[in-house]
Scaffold this motif. Structure first.
Motif, PDB file in Angstrom:
ATOM      1  N   TYR A 203      23.063  30.356  -3.428  1.00 38.37           N
ATOM      2  CA  TYR A 203      23.531  30.693  -4.777  1.00 38.37           C
ATOM      3  C   TYR A 203      23.632  29.442  -5.636  1.00 38.37           C
ATOM      4  CZ  TYR A 203      25.946  33.731  -8.131  1.00 38.37           C
ATOM      5  OH  TYR A 203      26.276  34.477  -9.236  1.00 38.37           O
ATOM      6  N   TRP A 204      24.167  28.376  -5.041  1.00 37.66           N
ATOM      7  CA  TRP A 204      24.289  27.108  -5.772  1.00 37.66           C
ATOM      8  C   TRP A 204      22.905  26.544  -6.102  1.00 37.66           C
ATOM      9  CZ3 TRP A 204      27.147  24.578  -8.848  1.00 37.66           C
ATOM     10  CH2 TRP A 204      26.959  23.209  -9.057  1.00 37.66           C
ATOM     11  N   ASP A 205      21.968  26.670  -5.170  1.00 38.59           N
ATOM     12  CA  ASP A 205      20.597  26.199  -5.421  1.00 38.59           C
ATOM     13  C   ASP A 205      19.979  26.946  -6.609  1.00 38.59           C
ATOM     14  OD1 ASP A 205      20.740  24.415  -3.341  1.00 38.59           O
ATOM     15  OD2 ASP A 205      19.651  25.676  -1.911  1.00 38.59           O
ATOM     16  N   LEU A 206      20.269  28.245  -6.703  1.00 40.54           N
ATOM     17  CA  LEU A 206      19.739  29.019  -7.825  1.00 40.54           C
ATOM     18  C   LEU A 206      20.395  28.597  -9.143  1.00 40.54           C
ATOM     19  CD1 LEU A 206      19.371  32.692  -6.496  1.00 40.54           C
ATOM     20  CD2 LEU A 206      17.553  31.098  -7.124  1.00 40.54           C
ATOM     21  N   ILE A 207      21.686  28.304  -9.093  1.00 38.18           N
ATOM     22  CA  ILE A 207      22.375  27.831 -10.290  1.00 38.18           C
ATOM     23  C   ILE A 207      21.754  26.528 -10.781  1.00 38.18           C
ATOM     24  CG2 ILE A 207      24.554  26.871 -11.169  1.00 38.18           C
ATOM     25  CD1 ILE A 207      26.027  28.870  -9.394  1.00 38.18           C
ATOM     26  N   PRO A 219      29.723  23.957 -17.061  1.00 42.85           N
ATOM     27  CA  PRO A 219      30.898  24.581 -17.703  1.00 42.85           C
ATOM     28  C   PRO A 219      30.552  25.855 -18.468  1.00 42.85           C
ATOM     29  CG  PRO A 219      30.921  22.218 -18.051  1.00 42.85           C
ATOM     30  CD  PRO A 219      29.581  22.537 -17.466  1.00 42.85           C
ATOM     31  N   LYS A 220      29.409  25.848 -19.156  1.00 45.51           N
ATOM     32  CA  LYS A 220      29.008  27.043 -19.899  1.00 45.51           C
ATOM     33  C   LYS A 220      28.747  28.203 -18.943  1.00 45.51           C
ATOM     34  CE  LYS A 220      26.770  24.297 -23.533  1.00 45.51           C
ATOM     35  NZ  LYS A 220      25.487  23.989 -24.210  1.00 45.51           N
ATOM     36  N   LEU A 221      28.052  27.896 -17.836  1.00 46.18           N
ATOM     37  CA  LEU A 221      27.750  28.946 -16.867  1.00 46.18           C
ATOM     38  C   LEU A 221      29.022  29.447 -16.197  1.00 46.18           C
ATOM     39  CD1 LEU A 221      24.520  27.464 -15.202  1.00 46.18           C
ATOM     40  CD2 LEU A 221      24.693  29.178 -17.025  1.00 46.18           C
ATOM     41  N   MET A 222      29.960  28.517 -15.936  1.00 48.96           N
ATOM     42  CA  MET A 222      31.238  28.919 -15.342  1.00 48.96           C
ATOM     43  C   MET A 222      32.003  29.839 -16.295  1.00 48.96           C
ATOM     44  SD  MET A 222      32.603  25.383 -13.616  1.00 48.96           S
ATOM     45  CE  MET A 222      34.220  26.104 -13.282  1.00 48.96           C
ATOM     46  N   ILE A 224      30.788  31.772 -18.690  1.00 49.96           N
ATOM     47  CA  ILE A 224      30.127  33.071 -18.765  1.00 49.96           C
ATOM     48  C   ILE A 224      30.326  33.857 -17.470  1.00 49.96           C
ATOM     49  CG2 ILE A 224      27.876  34.209 -18.904  1.00 49.96           C
ATOM     50  CD1 ILE A 224      27.059  31.869 -20.790  1.00 49.96           C
ATOM     51  N   GLY A 225      30.246  33.144 -16.341  1.00 48.15           N
ATOM     52  CA  GLY A 225      30.397  33.804 -15.055  1.00 48.15           C
ATOM     53  C   GLY A 225      31.790  34.342 -14.811  1.00 48.15           C
ATOM     54  N   SER A 226      32.778  33.787 -15.512  1.00 43.05           N
ATOM     55  CA  SER A 226      34.158  34.210 -15.296  1.00 43.05           C
ATOM     56  C   SER A 226      34.587  35.336 -16.226  1.00 43.05           C
ATOM     57  CB  SER A 226      35.102  33.018 -15.500  1.00 43.05           C
ATOM     58  OG  SER A 226      35.057  32.575 -16.854  1.00 43.05           O
ATOM     59  N   ILE A 227      33.690  35.769 -17.112  1.00 42.74           N
ATOM     60  CA  ILE A 227      34.026  36.851 -18.034  1.00 42.74           C
ATOM     61  C   ILE A 227      34.273  38.128 -17.243  1.00 42.74           C
ATOM     62  CG2 ILE A 227      33.123  38.328 -19.878  1.00 42.74           C
ATOM     63  CD1 ILE A 227      31.558  35.905 -20.880  1.00 42.74           C
ATOM     64  N   ASN A 242      31.495  37.082  -8.047  1.00 42.04           N
ATOM     65  CA  ASN A 242      32.347  35.956  -8.453  1.00 42.04           C
ATOM     66  C   ASN A 242      33.630  35.898  -7.623  1.00 42.04           C
ATOM     67  OD1 ASN A 242      30.466  35.423 -10.409  1.00 42.04           O
ATOM     68  ND2 ASN A 242      31.658  36.291 -12.089  1.00 42.04           N
ATOM     69  N   ASP A 243      34.294  37.047  -7.492  1.00 47.04           N
ATOM     70  CA  ASP A 243      35.561  37.093  -6.756  1.00 47.04           C
ATOM     71  C   ASP A 243      35.365  36.732  -5.281  1.00 47.04           C
ATOM     72  OD1 ASP A 243      36.765  37.853  -9.077  1.00 47.04           O
ATOM     73  OD2 ASP A 243      36.902  39.986  -8.572  1.00 47.04           O
ATOM     74  N   TYR A 244      34.256  37.192  -4.720  1.00 42.59           N
ATOM     75  CA  TYR A 244      34.004  36.946  -3.300  1.00 42.59           C
ATOM     76  C   TYR A 244      33.615  35.488  -3.042  1.00 42.59           C
ATOM     77  CZ  TYR A 244      31.789  37.312   1.315  1.00 42.59           C
ATOM     78  OH  TYR A 244      31.431  37.124   2.633  1.00 42.59           O
ATOM     79  N   LEU A 245      32.817  34.910  -3.951  1.00 46.62           N
ATOM     80  CA  LEU A 245      32.303  33.561  -3.723  1.00 46.62           C
ATOM     81  C   LEU A 245      33.270  32.458  -4.135  1.00 46.62           C
ATOM     82  CD1 LEU A 245      28.514  33.651  -4.681  1.00 46.62           C
ATOM     83  CD2 LEU A 245      29.579  33.895  -2.444  1.00 46.62           C
ATOM     84  N   SER A 246      34.251  32.773  -4.950  1.00 41.70           N
ATOM     85  CA  SER A 246      35.158  31.740  -5.440  1.00 41.70           C
ATOM     86  C   SER A 246      35.790  30.914  -4.314  1.00 41.70           C
ATOM     87  CB  SER A 246      36.236  32.370  -6.321  1.00 41.70           C
ATOM     88  OG  SER A 246      37.095  31.375  -6.837  1.00 41.70           O
ATOM     89  N   PRO A 247      36.451  31.531  -3.324  1.00 39.04           N
ATOM     90  CA  PRO A 247      37.010  30.726  -2.227  1.00 39.04           C
ATOM     91  C   PRO A 247      35.932  30.115  -1.351  1.00 39.04           C
ATOM     92  CG  PRO A 247      37.287  33.066  -1.778  1.00 39.04           C
ATOM     93  CD  PRO A 247      36.814  32.958  -3.179  1.00 39.04           C
ATOM     94  N   ALA A 248      34.793  30.786  -1.256  1.00 38.96           N
ATOM     95  CA  ALA A 248      33.693  30.263  -0.441  1.00 38.96           C
ATOM     96  C   ALA A 248      33.133  28.982  -1.043  1.00 38.96           C
ATOM     97  CB  ALA A 248      32.595  31.317  -0.308  1.00 38.96           C
TER      98      ALA A 248
END
Length: 266
Positions: A203-207, A219-222, A224-227, A242-248
């Motif tokens: 996922y990070w590689d795709l980002i 920051p912009k992607l974060m 938008i992703g947190s909306i 988003n909720d699942y990956l946040s702690p990961a």
């Protein structure tokens, strides 16, 4: 003089046949010009004359036209319409063409309705964003709704980074990975597990591919992703991810001993 101009028995004038079939004389003249239906004879006075057979042909033309056939198709098919199976074959093809048109119109209608929803949610009129939304709808990109949240700089970056082919390829990989992550979430796979951490890395590689390595975009992607868009069914998938990956992600970056999110914030 009148005797020479009398209409022979078994023939009709252009006006008579037009009246019988409810078409105009001009239409019959046009069909004659296009080679669809020519008069069978001409009176001594120069009047165009039609027979009962011509009436049947005209009825075929009018019937096929009412079913949506073009004049070119009618010209092509009229030659072979001799048996019921000939007619059935032609109608089958026309039915297939109509079904295809209905499908295309249904897709267009859906895209219009989706665009209308996005337009109403945007605060200002922005035709460049409208165009981007339309392109993404045509690409079957389920994340099209995020476009309204992007600023002009981010959208310019996306336009320069991806063309239609590379954009579709990226979204295909993104959607497949999203499906994989949601499946992990459904199975209750813990964020520290090897499977989840592999998904985080992908996922990070795709980002980073999306940002073309530009950390200033993070920051912009974060943002938008947190909306929180979970109130809209089609948009709830991203919130689940988003909720699942946040702690990961926290675990992933702690192992790297480097948090690019923190670096950007500094």
């Amino acid at each position: 003089m009148a005797e020479h101009r009398a209409i022979p028995e078994g023939y009709m004038t252009v006006g008579e046949i037009a009246k019988k079939m409810g078409v105009t004389v001009r239409t019959l003249q046009y069909y004659d010009k296009e080679g669809l239906l020519s008069p069978s004879a001409e009176s001594e006075g120069g009047r165009r004359l039609y027979t009962d057979k011509d009436l049947v042909t005209l009825h075929q033309i009018v019937s096929l036209k009412s079913l949506g056939f073009s004049l070119e198709d009618i010209r092509k098919y009229m030659v072979s319409l001799e048996t019921p199976s000939d007619v059935a074959s032609v109608l089958t093809k026309q039915a297939d063409d109509i079904r295809e048109k209905i499908e295309q119109l249904s897709i267009a209608l859906s895209e219009i309705e989706q665009l209308k929803e996005e337009v109403l949610q945007m605060q200002t009129v922005n035709f460049k964003k409208y165009a981007d939304i339309i392109v993404n709808l045509q690409m079957k990109n389920d994340s099209y709704y995020l476009i309204k949240h992007f600023d002009d700089d981010t959208l310019d970056h996306i336009r320069s980074q991806f063309d239609k082919a590379s954009g579709m390829d990226f979204m295909d990989r993104f959607n497949r990975l999203t499906d994989e992550i949601i499946e992990l979430q459904k199975k209750g796979v813990p964020p520290e597990s090897e499977k989840c951490q592999q998904a985080v890395r992908k996922y990070w590689d795709l980002i980073m591919e999306f940002a073309d390595g530009d950390l200033s975009m993070i920051p912009k992607l974060m943002e938008i992703g947190s909306i929180d868009t979970a109130s809209v069914p089609r948009e709830s998938r991203q919130k689940t991810v988003n909720d699942y990956l946040s702690p990961a992600f926290e675990i992933y970056f702690s192992k790297l001993e480097k948090n690019p999110f923190g670096e950007v914030e500094q």
